[in-house]
Design a protein around this motif. Structure first.
Motif, PDB file in Angstrom:
ATOM      1  N   LYS A  29       1.014  -1.427   0.036  1.00 27.54           N
ATOM      2  CA  LYS A  29       0.100   0.113  -0.047  1.00 27.54           C
ATOM      3  C   LYS A  29       0.961   1.236  -0.199  1.00 27.54           C
ATOM      4  O   LYS A  29       0.783   2.231  -0.453  1.00 27.54           O
ATOM      5  CB  LYS A  29      -0.818  -0.080   1.182  1.00 27.54           C
ATOM      6  N   LYS A  30       2.029   1.142   0.807  1.00 26.34           N
ATOM      7  CA  LYS A  30       2.652   2.454   0.802  1.00 26.34           C
ATOM      8  C   LYS A  30       4.113   2.084   0.409  1.00 26.34           C
ATOM      9  O   LYS A  30       4.762   0.869   0.733  1.00 26.34           O
ATOM     10  CB  LYS A  30       2.888   2.994   2.071  1.00 26.34           C
ATOM     11  N   TYR A  31       4.887   3.036  -0.336  1.00 27.30           N
ATOM     12  CA  TYR A  31       6.294   2.754  -0.852  1.00 27.30           C
ATOM     13  C   TYR A  31       7.244   2.480   0.303  1.00 27.30           C
ATOM     14  O   TYR A  31       7.859   1.352   0.302  1.00 27.30           O
ATOM     15  CB  TYR A  31       6.725   3.766  -1.671  1.00 27.30           C
ATOM     16  N   SER A  32       7.064   3.047   1.309  1.00 24.37           N
ATOM     17  CA  SER A  32       8.045   2.923   2.472  1.00 24.37           C
ATOM     18  C   SER A  32       7.915   1.404   3.243  1.00 24.37           C
ATOM     19  O   SER A  32       8.932   0.958   3.649  1.00 24.37           O
ATOM     20  CB  SER A  32       7.895   4.043   3.480  1.00 24.37           C
ATOM     21  N   ASP A  33       6.728   0.811   3.026  1.00 24.49           N
ATOM     22  CA  ASP A  33       6.345  -0.395   3.538  1.00 24.49           C
ATOM     23  C   ASP A  33       7.206  -1.416   2.981  1.00 24.49           C
ATOM     24  O   ASP A  33       7.631  -2.593   3.801  1.00 24.49           O
ATOM     25  CB  ASP A  33       5.071  -0.706   3.617  1.00 24.49           C
ATOM     26  N   VAL A  34       7.587  -1.326   1.650  1.00 27.91           N
ATOM     27  CA  VAL A  34       8.235  -2.414   1.122  1.00 27.91           C
ATOM     28  C   VAL A  34       9.707  -2.712   1.707  1.00 27.91           C
ATOM     29  O   VAL A  34      10.277  -3.678   1.720  1.00 27.91           O
ATOM     30  CB  VAL A  34       8.596  -1.790  -0.184  1.00 27.91           C
ATOM     31  N   PHE A  35      10.389  -1.644   2.204  1.00 26.62           N
ATOM     32  CA  PHE A  35      11.723  -1.761   2.641  1.00 26.62           C
ATOM     33  C   PHE A  35      11.904  -1.682   4.231  1.00 26.62           C
ATOM     34  O   PHE A  35      12.928  -1.521   4.712  1.00 26.62           O
ATOM     35  CB  PHE A  35      12.360  -0.340   2.075  1.00 26.62           C
ATOM     36  N   SER A  36      10.831  -1.645   4.939  1.00 27.14           N
ATOM     37  CA  SER A  36      10.618  -1.674   6.408  1.00 27.14           C
ATOM     38  C   SER A  36      11.131  -2.974   6.806  1.00 27.14           C
ATOM     39  O   SER A  36      11.128  -4.073   6.471  1.00 27.14           O
ATOM     40  CB  SER A  36       9.269  -1.592   6.819  1.00 27.14           C
ATOM     41  N   THR A  37      12.223  -2.946   7.734  1.00 29.15           N
ATOM     42  CA  THR A  37      12.611  -3.969   8.443  1.00 29.15           C
ATOM     43  C   THR A  37      11.709  -4.793   9.327  1.00 29.15           C
ATOM     44  O   THR A  37      11.973  -6.060   9.847  1.00 29.15           O
ATOM     45  CB  THR A  37      14.006  -3.789   9.355  1.00 29.15           C
ATOM     46  N   THR A  38      10.656  -3.913   9.657  1.00 34.30           N
ATOM     47  CA  THR A  38       9.360  -5.082  10.355  1.00 34.30           C
ATOM     48  C   THR A  38       8.558  -5.543   9.188  1.00 34.30           C
ATOM     49  O   THR A  38       7.579  -5.940   9.576  1.00 34.30           O
ATOM     50  CB  THR A  38       8.771  -3.915  11.130  1.00 34.30           C
ATOM     51  N   ASN A  39       8.757  -5.386   7.968  1.00 40.99           N
ATOM     52  CA  ASN A  39       7.765  -5.881   7.033  1.00 40.99           C
ATOM     53  C   ASN A  39       8.518  -6.617   5.887  1.00 40.99           C
ATOM     54  O   ASN A  39       8.211  -6.554   4.876  1.00 40.99           O
ATOM     55  CB  ASN A  39       7.030  -4.745   6.361  1.00 40.99           C
ATOM     56  N   GLU A  40       9.557  -7.529   6.374  1.00 40.49           N
ATOM     57  CA  GLU A  40      10.281  -8.278   5.466  1.00 40.49           C
ATOM     58  C   GLU A  40       9.709  -9.276   4.557  1.00 40.49           C
ATOM     59  O   GLU A  40       8.594  -9.840   5.250  1.00 40.49           O
ATOM     60  CB  GLU A  40      11.629  -8.703   6.020  1.00 40.49           C
ATOM     61  N   MET A  41      10.082  -9.550   3.493  1.00 41.83           N
ATOM     62  CA  MET A  41       9.336 -10.495   2.555  1.00 41.83           C
ATOM     63  C   MET A  41       7.911 -10.347   2.319  1.00 41.83           C
ATOM     64  O   MET A  41       7.010 -11.290   2.790  1.00 41.83           O
ATOM     65  CB  MET A  41       9.846 -11.828   3.252  1.00 41.83           C
ATOM     66  N   ASN A  42       7.728  -9.042   2.295  1.00 44.01           N
ATOM     67  CA  ASN A  42       6.082  -8.814   2.060  1.00 44.01           C
ATOM     68  C   ASN A  42       5.743  -9.193   0.729  1.00 44.01           C
ATOM     69  O   ASN A  42       6.541  -9.599  -0.255  1.00 44.01           O
ATOM     70  CB  ASN A  42       5.988  -7.366   2.332  1.00 44.01           C
TER      71      ASN A  42
END
Length: 514
Positions: free
Chosen positions: A265-278
Motif C-alpha cells: 500500500k505504501k512505498y516505504s513499507d516495501v523496505f521496512s525491517t519490520t515488514n520483510e518478505m512482504n
C-alpha cells in the motif's frame, strides 16, 4: 521472518579465492567429495549459496548506480585512492586492475562455484552443445520433489549471477560444473550469445522445478528462497534485455496474473525491517544484524560523511551520493522521495544521502535491511516496457504512480516518445539506488526508440559538471573530455586484468576500449 540461511556456514563452505584460476574443486579434510551425501548436507550447502549472494553486493552499486545518472562520488576534491577509484568508475575510466571490479568478479565466481557443487551433486548436467539440462542418477536419499526444488534454487542463483556478469562484462567464462585447477585454465571467454543460452536454460529449468505456491501460501521454511515466480520474473528480465519482448511479456504476465504477489500500500513499507518478505518482494538478498557477520553495511556506507551519530551509530562514508538531477526529478507529492533521498545539515553545508537501507545499528556496518532484487513493481514496469505504447501499458505504469501519490498519466502520453520517457522516468524514481538504472539505460538502447544510454549519460555530465566534476583536483577533466569517455565500448567493464595475466596459456581477449 529470517530463514535458516543465517546459520554461519563453516568447514566445507569456508572457501577462499585462488590467485591463478577462476574456479577450483575445493579440497579440505571435509571436502565436497564426502560432505554432500545427505539431504540435510545439500540444504546446508545451499544456505551457503544464499549467503554467498552478499559478497558481490558490497561492490555492485559502484559498477551500476555510480555509473548511471542517479549517483556520483560524494567528495569530488578528495585525492584519496579510495575516492579516486570511485571517481574512475563514475567517469567511465576504470583501470583494468580496478580493485572493486575484481572483488565483484571473484566473489561472483566463488558463489557460482558454490552453486555448481550443489547442482553437480544433485546430478543436474548442462550440455553447452544443446543448451539443455539433464538429470543423472544420484545416490543421495531424497524425494524427486526435494531434488528438483534444490536444483531449481541453485540454478536460479547461478543464472542470476551470470545475468549480472554478461550485462557488466559481455561474454564471460562459462563455468557450469566443479573444475580442477588444470581444467579451469583451459576455459576461455564464451560469447554473449552462449552466456545468455546458459542463463535461459538455468532459469527455464528453475521455473519448471521450483515451487509454484502463491504468495500467502508459501511455507514458512521457504520464505526468502527462490520460487517459480522469482525465476519467471528474472527470465522475463533476461528476455527483455535481449529485446525479446514477446517472450518477456509471456513470463511477466504470468507473474502478474497468477503469482499472488502485489504492490504494498505504501512505498516505504516495501523496505521496512519490520515488514520483510512482504507481498512485493519476489526475491531479495537477506541480511541479519546482531554481530553475526551477516549484517548489511549499506546504512553506514551511504549515510552522510562526517555525520557522527546524528544519522546512525558509527557515522557515514558518504558514498552513492544522489545527483542533483535525480533529486529535482522527485516532486513534493512523490512519497518515494523520503525513502530514497535525505539531507544532512543546512544551507551551504547541506549534503544529500541515501536512507533506503538505513535502520538503527548497534555495530557499524551491521544493519538489518535486505536488498531487494526483484519487486512486483519491477514486474509491472517491465511488462509495460515489453508491451510497448498501448493503453494496457500506461495502466501498469499508473499502478506504480498512484501508489507513490502521483496523478495517473493522462492523454499527454500520446506517442511512443512520450510513453518511453514516462516509463523510463518512472523506473528511475521507483528503483533509485536498487542498482537498476545503469542496466535499464543500456537495455533502452535496444528496447526503446528514443532513449539511448550514451546520450543520457553525456547529458548527466553536462548537468552536474559545474557543481561537481569541475571541482575535482588536477587534472580536472573538461566537459568535452568527460563526455568523450562515454562510448558504446565503455558501457562494458573490462575483464579484470588479473584473469588475463595469470593464465598465459590462453589468448584471452580484453573488451574493446581498454
Amino acid at each position: 521472518m529470517k530463514y535458516a540461511k543465517y546459520i554461519l556456514i563453516t568447514c566445507c563452505l569456508s572457501f577462499t579465492a585462488c590467485n591463478d584460476v577462476i574456479d577450483l574443486y575445493p579440497q579440505s579434510n571435509l571436502n565436497t567429495g564426502t560432505y554432500y551425501s545427505t539431504l540435510d548436507e545439500i540444504k546446508t550447502g545451499l544456505m551457503g549459496c544464499y549467503n554467498g549472494l552478499q559478497a558481490p553486493m558490497v561492490n555492485e552499486w559502484q559498477l551500476t548506480e555510480l555509473r548511471s545518472d542517479n549517483s556520483k562520488m560524494g567528495v569530488p576534491a578528495s585525492s584519496s585512492s579510495t575516492n579516486r577509484d570511485l571517481s574512475d568508475l563514475d567517469m567511465f575510466i576504470p583501470a583494468t586492475i580496478h580493485n572493486a571490479m575484481y572483488s565483484y568478479w571473484i566473489s561472483t565466481y566463488l558463489n557460482i562455484r558454490n552453486a555448481n557443487i550443489i547442482i553437480d551433486r544433485l546430478g543436474a548436467n548442462y550440455d553447452p552443445a544443446t543448451g539443455s539440462i539433464t538429470l543423472s542418477d544420484i545416490n543421495i536419499p531424497m524425494s524427486d520433489a526435494d531434488r528438483k526444488q534444490l536444483i531449481g534454487e541453485a540454478l536460479f542463483i547461478r543464472g542470476y549471477h551470470y545475468l549480472n556478469l554478461v550485462r557488466l562484462f559481455g561474454g564471460v567464462f562459462l563455468v557450469h560444473e566443479p573444475l580442477s585447477a588444470d581444467k579451469a585454465k583451459t576455459i576461455n571467454r564464451s560469447t554473449v550469445a552462449e552466456t545468455y543460452k546458459l542463463i535461459e536454460n538455468d532459469l527455464k529449468t528453475a521455473s519448471a522445478y521450483l515451487s509454484a505456491s502463491k504468495f500467502g501460501a508459501i511455507a514458512s521454511t521457504s520464505i526468502g528462497k527462490a520460487n517459480q515466480w522469482s525465476a519467471k520474473a528474472l527470465l522475463g528480465k533476461m528476455y527483455l534485455t535481449q529485446n525479446k519482448k514477446t517472450e518477456a511479456a509471456a513470463q511477466l504476465q504470468d507473474v502478474v496474473t497468477n503469482s499472488g504477489y502485489s504492490l504494498q500500500k505504501k512505498y516505504s513499507d516495501v523496505f521496512s525491517t519490520t515488514n520483510e518478505m512482504n507481498s512485493e518482494i519476489l526475491f531479495t538478498i537477506r541480511y541479519k544484524a546482531g554481530g553475526l557477520g551477516l549484517g548489511s553495511g549499506f546504512a553506514n556506507n551511504f549515510a552522510a560523511l562526517n555525520s557522527g551519530s546524528t544519522i546512525l551509530n558509527g557515522s557515514g562514508s558518504g558514498n552513492n551520493t544522489p545527483t542533483t538531477e535525480l533529486i529535482s526529478l522527485y516532486t513534493d507529492k512523490d512519497t518515494r522521495k523520503a525513502t530514497n533521498i535525505a539531507v544532512f545539515g543546512t544551507g551551504t553545508a547541506a549534503v544529500y544521502y541515501v536512507p533506503k537501507y538505513l535502520s538503527p545499528v548497534v555495530l557499524s556496518f551491521d544493519a538489518e535491511n535486505d536488498w531487494p532484487i526483484i519487486r512486483f513493481a519491477d514486474v509491472l514496469l517491465m511488462l509495460a516496457e515489453a508491451q510497448g505504447f498501448k493503453a494496457e501499458s500506461i495502466a501498469l505504469i499508473n499502478q506504480v504512480r498512484v501508489r507513490a501519490g502521483l496523478a495517473a498519466l493522462t492523454e499527454t502520453v500520446n506517442s511512443v516518445e512520450t510513453f518511453e520517457k514516462a516509463l523510463a522516468d518512472e523506473r528511475r524514481l521507483e528503483f533509485a539506488f536498487e542498482n537498476h538504472r545503469f542496466f535499464d539505460l543500456v537495455r533502452y538502447n535496444t528496447t526503446m526508440n528514443t532513449i539511448k544510454a550514451e546520450q543520457t549519460l553525456k547529458n548527466h555530465f553536462a548537468l552536474e559538471y559545474t557543481s561537481h566534476y569541475a571541482q575535482y583536483t588536477a587534472p580536472v577533466p573538461t566537459l568535452v573530455q568527460l563526455q568523450g569517455y562515454v562510448t558504446t565500448d565503455k558501457l562494458l567493464l573490462p575483464i579484470p586484468q588479473r584473469e588475463i595475466d595469470t593464465n598465459p596459456s590462453l589468448n584471452i581477449q580484453q573488451n574493446p576500449g581498454y
